[in-house]
Write a protein that holds these residues in place. Structure first.
Motif, PDB file in Angstrom:
ATOM      1  N   ARG A 130       0.808  -1.274  -0.020  1.00  0.00           N
ATOM      2  CA  ARG A 130       0.124  -0.126   0.038  1.00  0.00           C
ATOM      3  C   ARG A 130       0.740   1.352  -0.175  1.00  0.00           C
ATOM      4  O   ARG A 130       0.382   2.342  -0.225  1.00  0.00           O
ATOM      5  N   TYR A 131       2.219   1.202   0.003  1.00  0.00           N
ATOM      6  CA  TYR A 131       3.087   2.346   0.609  1.00  0.00           C
ATOM      7  C   TYR A 131       4.361   2.061  -0.435  1.00  0.00           C
ATOM      8  O   TYR A 131       4.705   1.100  -0.534  1.00  0.00           O
ATOM      9  N   ASP A 132       4.755   3.262  -0.919  1.00  0.00           N
ATOM     10  CA  ASP A 132       6.127   3.368  -1.747  1.00  0.00           C
ATOM     11  C   ASP A 132       7.179   3.014  -0.828  1.00  0.00           C
ATOM     12  O   ASP A 132       8.062   2.109  -1.186  1.00  0.00           O
ATOM     13  N   VAL A 181      10.909   3.412  -6.748  1.00  0.00           N
ATOM     14  CA  VAL A 181      11.490   4.677  -5.616  1.00  0.00           C
ATOM     15  C   VAL A 181      13.229   4.801  -5.890  1.00  0.00           C
ATOM     16  O   VAL A 181      13.642   5.636  -5.722  1.00  0.00           O
ATOM     17  N   ILE A 182      13.596   3.344  -5.857  1.00  0.00           N
ATOM     18  CA  ILE A 182      15.067   3.301  -5.797  1.00  0.00           C
ATOM     19  C   ILE A 182      15.876   3.140  -7.220  1.00  0.00           C
ATOM     20  O   ILE A 182      17.010   3.317  -7.244  1.00  0.00           O
ATOM     21  N   ALA A 197      13.247  11.182   2.267  1.00  0.00           N
ATOM     22  CA  ALA A 197      12.952  12.619   2.060  1.00  0.00           C
ATOM     23  C   ALA A 197      13.389  13.197   0.580  1.00  0.00           C
ATOM     24  O   ALA A 197      12.756  13.674   0.041  1.00  0.00           O
ATOM     25  N   ILE A 198      14.411  12.421   0.108  1.00  0.00           N
ATOM     26  CA  ILE A 198      14.885  12.718  -1.246  1.00  0.00           C
ATOM     27  C   ILE A 198      13.926  12.092  -1.908  1.00  0.00           C
ATOM     28  O   ILE A 198      13.638  12.509  -3.130  1.00  0.00           O
ATOM     29  N   ALA A 199      13.166  10.883  -2.036  1.00  0.00           N
ATOM     30  CA  ALA A 199      12.195  10.344  -2.898  1.00  0.00           C
ATOM     31  C   ALA A 199      10.879  11.153  -2.643  1.00  0.00           C
ATOM     32  O   ALA A 199      10.111  10.961  -3.476  1.00  0.00           O
ATOM     33  N   SER A 200      10.840  12.216  -1.889  1.00  0.00           N
ATOM     34  CA  SER A 200       9.570  12.716  -1.580  1.00  0.00           C
ATOM     35  C   SER A 200       9.023  13.553  -2.684  1.00  0.00           C
ATOM     36  O   SER A 200       8.202  13.873  -2.808  1.00  0.00           O
ATOM     37  N   TRP A 201      10.102  14.070  -3.575  1.00  0.00           N
ATOM     38  CA  TRP A 201       9.797  14.835  -4.536  1.00  0.00           C
ATOM     39  C   TRP A 201       9.021  14.231  -5.828  1.00  0.00           C
ATOM     40  O   TRP A 201       8.490  14.463  -6.444  1.00  0.00           O
ATOM     41  N   MET A 202       9.110  12.809  -5.681  1.00  0.00           N
ATOM     42  CA  MET A 202       8.270  12.012  -6.442  1.00  0.00           C
ATOM     43  C   MET A 202       6.851  11.724  -6.181  1.00  0.00           C
ATOM     44  O   MET A 202       6.176  11.301  -6.870  1.00  0.00           O
ATOM     45  N   GLY A 203       6.478  12.525  -4.745  1.00  0.00           N
ATOM     46  CA  GLY A 203       5.231  12.241  -4.395  1.00  0.00           C
ATOM     47  C   GLY A 203       5.101  10.915  -3.942  1.00  0.00           C
ATOM     48  O   GLY A 203       3.975  10.224  -4.005  1.00  0.00           O
ATOM     49  N   THR A 204       6.078  10.154  -3.220  1.00  0.00           N
ATOM     50  CA  THR A 204       5.947   8.927  -2.707  1.00  0.00           C
ATOM     51  C   THR A 204       5.134   8.876  -1.530  1.00  0.00           C
ATOM     52  O   THR A 204       5.104   9.986  -0.786  1.00  0.00           O
ATOM     53  N   ARG A 324       7.538  13.302 -12.145  1.00  0.00           N
ATOM     54  CA  ARG A 324       7.108  11.966 -12.319  1.00  0.00           C
ATOM     55  C   ARG A 324       5.557  11.693 -12.332  1.00  0.00           C
ATOM     56  O   ARG A 324       4.855  12.307 -11.447  1.00  0.00           O
ATOM     57  N   ILE A 325       5.230  10.871 -13.186  1.00  0.00           N
ATOM     58  CA  ILE A 325       3.803  10.528 -13.547  1.00  0.00           C
ATOM     59  C   ILE A 325       3.464   9.463 -12.630  1.00  0.00           C
ATOM     60  O   ILE A 325       4.154   8.228 -12.701  1.00  0.00           O
TER      61      ILE A 325
END
Length: 333
Positions: A130-132, A181-182, A197-204, A324-325
């Motif tokens: 359910r979560y990235d 994500v990675i 935090a770094i991945a948050s820009w993708m909307g994770t 990111r789409i």
């Protein structure tokens, strides 16, 4: 003993590397006393797992028998892949090497000192549907209070406040990541702790799960207060990347305008004294301050423009998108 081969760094598994359900990435440095118990603990924890999984053990330049024991486990258990780094590059580099060779749709990271409990992996996998990102939270941490838990608690609050991604335990290695994500993530310095935090820009989407934490059974901890300064410097880098990576002129230009404006204001005040009041300003320190502020302001604006050019050249040369789409809804035709 199997010979550990040097491999070409690649972010995609490619057609020759079949995708599987789960990859477990473990960085190890001088953990010879924990390798065998770790192997047994992971096997026991995944007895009920009905998919294919692999364990990628990254030896980060160990000087004890860690690598030899990993090679022996690889001979016994083909699910274990061993990557030997040429020297000690640090935990971030070891995790990055593991990510580059992972084939799993979900990638779980785990410390090699057995303070993280492999029995928590099934719970992480359940939430990862359910979560990235699912981040472990060592709610009952078994470490000294003054040297480990207190600095960690303060750092977690600071990181959460600055990055906007609020987690109780950024330092817990036990995390689960969806592959997307990675797969394009590039880590430097001590950046592994900031992946959410770094991945948050993708909307994770990020969730936390309370996990068990055990006292160290064998070996010596590789963490200490000296890492605090590295963490703070990397936090500044992360904040800049999250907020201004694609628009550096907005930070450098703003600083330049403020400095230049102050210098101009001081210069205007001195001009009034000189021409309206007829007083000498040659010996006034404010004259040098005005010139310095104006010059610094111009330099910061110029630096911002150069950074803007570099950002555009980078994104256009490598074809890296600035978005990111999640999904596209389109009518046919």
């Amino acid at each position: 003993m199997a010979k550990v081969q040097d491999e070409i760094r690649t972010a995609d598994p490619g057609p020759a590397r079949t995708r599987i359900g789960l990859s477990i990435v473990i960085p190890l440095f001088n953990e010879e006393g924990n390798v065998r118990p770790l192997h047994q603990a992971i096997a026991q924890a995944l007895v009920g797992y009905d998919g294919d999984y692999e364990v990628i053990a990254v030896d980060d330049g160990s000087t004890d028998r860690t690598l030899a024991l990993l090679e022996a486990i690889h001979e016994e258990d083909p699910r274990w892949t061993v990557i030997a780094l040429r020297r000690n590059f640090g935990q971030t580099a070891a995790l990055s090497a593991g990510f580059d060779h992972a084939r799993g749709d979900v990638v779980v990271t785990l410390d090699g000192d057995l303070q993280n409990d492999p029995e928590d992996i099934p719970g992480l996998l359940e939430l990862s549907a359910r979560y990235d990102i699912v981040s472990g939270w060592r709610a009952d941490r078994q470490d000294p209070f003054l040297t480990r838990r207190l600095p960690s608690a303060l750092a977690n609050r600071l990181i959460s406040a600055i990055t906007g991604v609020r987690l109780h335990d950024y330092g817990c290695t036990l995390k689960a990541y969806r592959r997307e994500v990675i797969q394009d993530l590039r880590l430097y310095g001590e950046m592994h702790r900031y992946i959410p935090a770094i991945a948050s820009w993708m909307g994770t989407s990020v969730a936390e799960m309370k996990v068990r934490h055990h006292p160290r059974r064998s070996g010596v901890s590789k963490y200490g207060l000296r890492r605090t300064f590295k963490v703070l410097l990397d936090l500044i880098t992360v904040k800049f990347l999250l907020s201004f990576a694609t628009r550096p002129i907005q930070v450098f230009g703003l600083v330049g305008l403020v400095l230049g404006g102050l210098g101009t204001a001081v210069g205007g005040y001195l001009a009034y004294i000189k021409f309206a009041l007829g007083e000498s300003i040659a010996q006034r320190p404010l004259l040098l301050l005005s010139v310095l502020l104006i010059v610094l302001g111009g330099q910061f604006v110029g630096m911002g423009l150069v950074c803007e050019l570099l950002v555009r050249l980078y994104h256009e040369s490598v074809g890296k998108p600035i978005y990111r789409i999640s999904r596209i809804l389109r009518r046919p035709g």
